[in-house]
Design an enzyme around this catalytic site. Structure first.
Site, PDB file in Angstrom:
ATOM      1  CB  CYS A  80      30.422  39.662  34.165  1.00  0.00           C
ATOM      2  SG  CYS A  80      30.321  39.813  32.359  1.00  0.00           S
ATOM      3  CG  HIS A 117      34.555  40.619  32.920  1.00  0.00           C
ATOM      4  ND1 HIS A 117      33.595  39.883  33.584  1.00  0.00           N
ATOM      5  CD2 HIS A 117      35.378  41.118  33.889  1.00  0.00           C
ATOM      6  CE1 HIS A 117      33.834  39.910  34.880  1.00  0.00           C
ATOM      7  NE2 HIS A 117      34.906  40.659  35.095  1.00  0.00           N
ATOM      8  CG  ASP A 133      36.038  41.365  38.393  1.00  0.00           C
ATOM      9  OD1 ASP A 133      34.894  41.188  37.913  1.00  0.00           O
ATOM     10  OD2 ASP A 133      37.050  40.808  37.946  1.00  0.00           O
TER      11      ASP A 133
END
Length: 275
Positions: A80, A117, A133
């Site tokens: 991420c 994250h 995302d």
């Protein structure tokens, strides 16, 4: 000035045409909602999620130069923080206004989890804010709109997502075979590259991190999510149907190349097989 102080995302070092070619985006990018949706979809379906450098004992580097060399030039993937920093540089280069965020991955857990994250909140003038995302490995395909109230439940090519403000934080849920699962929670506190550097160091080096214990690779598309967890290959469809198979070690390199687009040299394949 903000770039010099460390608030920016090094977009001056980004080769935007090379990135756009990597993700298969051939239009003229503009700081509007249509471009953002198309770029988000292109990114998540082109660049895989993987933690292989950490498993191979090599440092996971952030910063545009390192990320461009790995994810764009060498056509590798990342996790991420790598995905989100690269995407942030792309959005900054195009002219989007956004805030970087940090989330706690829960996957249904009720115990407090650490912040591991990375996400982006994009604000386009005159429109609701959007959650990007691109670094989770399993969607969403396109940004999700922050609802003014209630729940924003969307379906993207059969994949289901829910975004809403919970009692303590915003929550993103994903629909699975057994119903809705909370994926992660986050607040709107702004984070920066220097914060991601700190989080990234823990994720890539700590023995308590899930990304230092086993090889994990994901590739998301409109009709499937492929996950290689160690030597177990799982393919999940939007309706939740799953197919699993155990790979013999000698097939690992070929599967990484054919299913995920990740080409490793023989010594790395041997080290992964032995790990």
């Amino acid at each position: 000035m903000t770039e010099d102080l460390g608030y920016g995302w090094q977009s001056d070092l980004l080769d935007l045409p090379a990135y756009l070619k990597r993700v298969g985006y051939d239009a003229d990018p503009r700081p509007d909602a249509a471009t953002l949706r198309a770029l988000h979809r292109a990114h998540v379906t082109s660049i895989p999620f993987e933690n292989l450098e950490a498993i191979l004992g090599r440092p996971v580097e952030l910063g545009v130069e390192a990320l461009q060399a790995k994810l764009v030039d060498r056509r590798r993937g990342g996790y991420c923080f790598e995905h989100t920093e690269l995407f942030a540089a792309v959005l900054e280069k195009i002219g989007f206004e956004f805030t970087a965020l940090a989330a706690r991955v829960t996957m249904g857990a009720t115990k407090l989890r650490p912040t591991t994250h990375a996400l982006l909140r994009v604000q386009i003038p005159g429109e609701p804010a959007l959650l990007c995302d691109v670094g989770f490995g399993s969607g969403p395909l396109e940004p999700l709109e922050f609802p003014a109230e209630g729940v924003n439940e969307v379906e993207q090519d059969g994949w289901g997502f829910r975004l809403f403000e919970g009692p303590r934080a915003w929550e993103l849920h994903q629909r699975g075979a057994d119903g809705w699962v909370q994926r992660h929670t986050f607040t709107l506190n702004e984070t920066f590259h220097i914060d991601y550097e700190l989080f990234n160091y823990f994720i890539s080096t700590s023995p308590h991190s899930p990304f230092t214990t086993r090889a994990f690779t994901q590739k998301f598309s409109v009709d499937s999510l492929r996950v290689l967890d160690g030597t177990t290959l799982t393919t999940t469809r939007p309706d939740g149907h799953q197919e699993k198979r155990e790979l013999p070690p000698e097939q690992l390199g070929a599967v990484l190349a054919e299913e995920f687009g990740i080409v490793l040299d023989s010594p790395d394949i041997e080290r992964l097989t032995a790990s």
